[in-house]
Enzyme design. Structure first.
Site, PDB file in Angstrom:
ATOM      1  N   SER A 168     -21.448  30.169  59.034  1.00 57.48           N
ATOM      2  CA  SER A 168     -22.630  29.338  58.781  1.00 57.48           C
ATOM      3  C   SER A 168     -23.168  28.748  60.074  1.00 57.48           C
ATOM      4  CB  SER A 168     -22.274  28.200  57.819  1.00 57.48           C
ATOM      5  OG  SER A 168     -23.262  27.193  57.879  1.00 57.48           O
ATOM      6  N   GLN A 170     -25.491  26.617  60.180  1.00 54.66           N
ATOM      7  CA  GLN A 170     -25.743  25.185  59.972  1.00 54.66           C
ATOM      8  C   GLN A 170     -24.499  24.375  60.292  1.00 54.66           C
ATOM      9  OE1 GLN A 170     -27.341  24.899  55.995  1.00 54.66           O
ATOM     10  NE2 GLN A 170     -29.309  25.732  56.603  1.00 54.66           N
ATOM     11  N   ASP A 316     -30.851  35.541  54.817  1.00 49.12           N
ATOM     12  CA  ASP A 316     -32.054  35.045  54.118  1.00 49.12           C
ATOM     13  C   ASP A 316     -32.956  36.189  53.645  1.00 49.12           C
ATOM     14  OD1 ASP A 316     -31.184  32.480  54.520  1.00 49.12           O
ATOM     15  OD2 ASP A 316     -32.425  32.126  56.290  1.00 49.12           O
TER      16      ASP A 316
HETATM   17  C1  S3P Z   1     -30.002  28.375  58.947  1.00 49.59           C
HETATM   18  C2  S3P Z   1     -28.779  28.941  58.662  1.00 49.59           C
HETATM   19  C3  S3P Z   1     -28.498  29.695  57.437  1.00 49.59           C
HETATM   20  C4  S3P Z   1     -29.791  30.134  56.749  1.00 49.59           C
HETATM   21  C5  S3P Z   1     -30.781  29.011  56.651  1.00 49.59           C
HETATM   22  C6  S3P Z   1     -31.147  28.515  58.037  1.00 49.59           C
HETATM   23  C7  S3P Z   1     -30.175  27.628  60.203  1.00 49.59           C
HETATM   24  O1  S3P Z   1     -27.757  28.890  56.543  1.00 49.59           O
HETATM   25  O2  S3P Z   1     -29.497  30.652  55.464  1.00 49.59           O
HETATM   26  O3  S3P Z   1     -31.941  29.434  55.984  1.00 49.59           O
HETATM   27  O4  S3P Z   1     -31.325  27.331  60.594  1.00 49.59           O
HETATM   28  O5  S3P Z   1     -29.149  27.325  60.839  1.00 49.59           O
HETATM   29  P1  S3P Z   1     -26.143  28.813  56.577  1.00 49.59           P
HETATM   30  O6  S3P Z   1     -25.735  28.207  57.841  1.00 49.59           O
HETATM   31  O7  S3P Z   1     -25.782  27.948  55.388  1.00 49.59           O
HETATM   32  O8  S3P Z   1     -25.684  30.233  56.403  1.00 49.59           O
END
Ligand code: S3P
Length: 429
Positions: A168, A170, A316
């Site tokens: 992830s 995020q 995504d």
């Molecule tokens: C994102 C990370 C992804 C992605 C989200 C945007 C980001 O999520 O699905 O739309 O900007 O870091 P995850 O980290 O939960 O996979």
């Protein structure tokens, strides 16, 4: 209930589009601009609802942000000038805003409370909160911090070494923001490579970061400096037109200045593997993020397997890839994508449910889906379920359905692509 749209099939798509700014990079530009010293200007900023939520939250923290058309200016005064918010920090629908800001505020000694919409209230937060608690932040919320509302009082962070259990960006980015404020060196080990925009931006704003394959080390107490950020077009938004161009007869579309970061361009690799007529021109990696123009034409497609390390690089885009697979000869298998269950909706369920209504041969599996093609799609009443990417996927599907499609909650597209329907109508010939 939200806005309904009746969408008819089309004969062909042709033309050129400037894809709006990348959502992930737009969020991060506000965040880095806010903690940097000096002015940051951001061009081609995405004015989608999610990024506007990030701006709203940083204004609550006392950061001055000016907005004009597609440019924003952030007057950063460093970490220490963020102030305790009087109001709740409302992130709306944006998982990136809440997860990254939890890490960013984990090093601040003041109190803040995050809330969001009904979708945010169902999304797991302990994946970020557990390591932040280990670093010393005090965070609490519903179900022991799994769900919003979440309250945070940070400060006095110590560095950790953290092996990430889920892939992830995020979570990784939250820990990088915390690590930038912690005592000592924070080490993060990814389970698979995810989008690296935060790492690139730390360097772009004058910070130090060490990357060795899946390991990332960041030192604490770093000062960052205001910069100019030119946001590339969002490949996740471009993906809808890449698929549209491949499946609508006699189409020829050019998408200008799209971000082609290797950690994001899994969709291009899948299109190539499926035999699509796709070309990249004007590739340029002089800036902190690579960009290029993508040309797509109607294609004869074949099924494929999408799994493993490819998944985080197109996570995504899986809803629109599922539609693509309905038009390919043979079977497409998507696996290792359990993360889809905790996106804006459970995207395994919503994709399978809505595409089935249009006549697709698609079944859900425990960690993905299996699609057999090609199938002729037919008209029906479908819903975005309030999920922007499901809404845009269904709008593109409607272009090849034999009868008109009634799309409910079409307004959800504004989360990441407010001009989606007007851009689409420009291409219809
Ligand atoms: C994102 C990370 C992804 C992605 C989200 C945007 C980001 O999520 O699905 O739309 O900007 O870091 P995850 O980290 O939960 O996979």
């Amino acid at each position: 209930m939200g806005a309904q749209k009746l969408i008819h099939n089309v004969n062909r798509l042709e033309g050129l589009l400037n894809i709006p700014g990348d959502k992930s990079i737009s969020h991060r530009s506000v965040m880095f601009g806010a903690i940097a010293n000096g002015t940051t200007t951001v061009s081609n900023f995405l004015k989608g609802e999610d990024c506007l939520s990030t701006i709203r939250c940083f204004r609550e923290l006392g950061v001055e942000i000016e907005e004009t058309d597609y440019t924003i200016t952030i007057h950063g005064r460093g970490w220490d000038h963020l102030r305790e918010p009087i109001n709740l920090l409302n992130v709306g629908n944006s998982g990136t805003t809440i997860r990254l800001m939890l890490g960013l505020l984990a090093g601040r000694t003041f109190h803040s409370t995050f809330i969001g919409d009904d979708s945010i209230a169902k999304r797991p937060m302990r994946r970020v909160i557990n390591p932040l608690r280990e670093m010393g932040a005090r965070i609490d919320g519903r179900s022991n911090g799994e769900y919003t509302p979440l309250s945070l009082r940070g400060g006095g962070l110590k560095s950790i070494t953290y092996q990430m259990p889920v892939a992830s960006a995020q979570v990784k980015s939250a820990l990088l923001f915390a690590g930038l404020q912690a005592e000592g060196k924070t080490k993060i080990i990814e389970s698979a490579k995810t989008r690296d925009h935060t790492e690139r931006m730390i360097r772009h704003f004058g910070g130090d970061i060490y990357i060795d394959d899946l390991s990332i080390i960041v030192e604490g107490s770093q000062r960052l400096f205001g910069r100019h950020v030119d946001v590339p077009g969002d490949i996740s938004s471009a993906a809808f037109f890449l698929v549209a161009g491949a499946v609508v007869p006699e189409s020829h579309i050019t998408l200008n200045r799209v971000g082609l970061n290797p950690t994001r361009k899994g969709i291009v690799e899948v299109l190539e593997k499926m035999g699509a007529n796709i070309n990249i021109s004007s590739y340029n990696e002089e800036s902190f993020e690579p960009v290029g123009d993508i040309i797509i034409q109607t294609s004869n497609l074949k099924g494929t397997v999408i799994e493993g390390e490819l998944i985080p690089r197109l996570i995504d885009e899986i809803p629109i890839i599922a539609l693509l697979a309905t038009q390919a000869e043979g079977q497409t298998i998507i696996r290792d994508a359990e993360e889809l269950k905790v996106k804006e909706t459970n995207r395994i369920d919503t994709v399978v449910k809505e595409l089935s209504k249009l006549g697709a041969d698609i079944v859900a599996t425990k960690d993905g889906m299996i699609i057999n093609g090609p199938t002729k799609l037919h008209g029906s009443k479908v819903s975005s379920h309030g999920d922007h990417r499901i809404g845009m996927m269904l709008a593109i599907a409607s272009l090849i359905c034999e009868e008109p499609v009634e799309l409910e909650n079409a307004e959800a597209v504004a989360v990441s692509y407010p001009e989606f329907f007007s851009d689409l109508s420009q291409l219809i010939k």
